[in-house]
Design a protein around this motif. Sequence first.
Motif, PDB file in Angstrom:
ATOM      1  N   ILE A  20       0.826  -1.209   0.000  1.00  0.00           N
ATOM      2  CA  ILE A  20       0.000   0.000   0.000  1.00  0.00           C
ATOM      3  C   ILE A  20       0.861   1.260   0.000  1.00  0.00           C
ATOM      4  O   ILE A  20       0.666   2.167  -0.814  1.00  0.00           O
ATOM      5  N   ASP A 104      -7.342  -2.576  11.125  1.00  0.00           N
ATOM      6  CA  ASP A 104      -8.331  -2.745  10.061  1.00  0.00           C
ATOM      7  C   ASP A 104      -8.546  -1.451   9.277  1.00  0.00           C
ATOM      8  O   ASP A 104      -9.543  -1.274   8.587  1.00  0.00           O
ATOM      9  N   ILE A 105      -7.578  -0.535   9.352  1.00  0.00           N
ATOM     10  CA  ILE A 105      -7.677   0.746   8.669  1.00  0.00           C
ATOM     11  C   ILE A 105      -7.743   0.552   7.159  1.00  0.00           C
ATOM     12  O   ILE A 105      -7.178  -0.404   6.605  1.00  0.00           O
ATOM     13  N   ARG A 106      -8.451   1.443   6.464  1.00  0.00           N
ATOM     14  CA  ARG A 106      -8.516   1.404   5.001  1.00  0.00           C
ATOM     15  C   ARG A 106      -7.202   1.890   4.411  1.00  0.00           C
ATOM     16  O   ARG A 106      -6.480   2.663   5.028  1.00  0.00           O
ATOM     17  N   ARG A 107      -6.903   1.453   3.183  1.00  0.00           N
ATOM     18  CA  ARG A 107      -5.616   1.788   2.594  1.00  0.00           C
ATOM     19  C   ARG A 107      -5.421   3.297   2.414  1.00  0.00           C
ATOM     20  O   ARG A 107      -4.315   3.806   2.603  1.00  0.00           O
ATOM     21  N   ASP A 108      -6.488   4.030   2.063  1.00  0.00           N
ATOM     22  CA  ASP A 108      -6.344   5.474   1.888  1.00  0.00           C
ATOM     23  C   ASP A 108      -6.090   6.163   3.222  1.00  0.00           C
ATOM     24  O   ASP A 108      -5.350   7.147   3.308  1.00  0.00           O
ATOM     25  N   GLU A 109      -6.690   5.627   4.301  1.00  0.00           N
ATOM     26  CA  GLU A 109      -6.457   6.192   5.633  1.00  0.00           C
ATOM     27  C   GLU A 109      -5.035   5.928   6.098  1.00  0.00           C
ATOM     28  O   GLU A 109      -4.430   6.762   6.776  1.00  0.00           O
ATOM     29  N   LEU A 110      -4.488   4.775   5.742  1.00  0.00           N
ATOM     30  CA  LEU A 110      -3.118   4.443   6.128  1.00  0.00           C
ATOM     31  C   LEU A 110      -2.136   5.437   5.525  1.00  0.00           C
ATOM     32  O   LEU A 110      -1.290   5.999   6.224  1.00  0.00           O
ATOM     33  N   PRO A 126      -7.640   9.183  12.190  1.00  0.00           N
ATOM     34  CA  PRO A 126      -9.048   8.829  11.986  1.00  0.00           C
ATOM     35  C   PRO A 126      -9.879   9.063  13.239  1.00  0.00           C
ATOM     36  O   PRO A 126      -9.383   8.974  14.360  1.00  0.00           O
TER      37      PRO A 126
END
Length: 228
Positions: A20, A104-110, A126
């Motif tokens: 990612i 379990d964070i979304r890729r865009d949030e990471l 977040p």
Amino acid sequence: MLRVLIADDQDLFRAGFGLILGAQPDMEVVGEAADGEEAIAAARRLRPDVVLMDVLMPGMNGIEATREICATTAAKVLVLTMFDLDEYVYDAVRAGASGFLLKDIRRDELAHAVRTVASGEALLAPAATRRLLEDLVRRPVHGVAPRLAARLDALTERERETLRLVAHGLSNAEIAAALVVTEHTVKTHVSRMLTKLDLRDRVQAVVLAYESGLVVAGESDSGDRIRE
């Protein structure tokens, strides 16, 4: 180009996070580590801007590794955790971590979180983690408040107000609007406040604000609740 080091004892997590972040045009994954000692050695050798740090690893855990990395390098540490590891998260923040994420964070949030930490705006995580941070700092630390409150005497009234607004989760733009000043002025206040209090970033400033009693959990900034 942001240099990122990934420390996690699980191969799949390291590979997934690496894919990612490595796909981001402004990021480079410079190394991996499977435990705390490897993370420390890699951080010293590779000099990353951000270390993505798992909490529970064999041997030296992520908390001890975070403390050592923050004390001996300029890297910012972004801790990975689950909701049932609140105590570990709080310990990591006190060790110098600039923020924390749920696994379990979304890729865009990471990717956004890594950029946020690298820029020093570590509080802008977040919404779920902001709520978790507020829950952590509402826990009383007996005997600490008077000593921490004395440190605030070094601040000007405007710097103290800036700290209070930072602790409520406001961005520089929101603080500028609240104080009717420019964002550049806010950045100056934040920088001076961190320097005077000998803090690495905004997350540590938030913890100090709550523990010193400057901000009380659940109170609002001018009638508004914490931004989410």
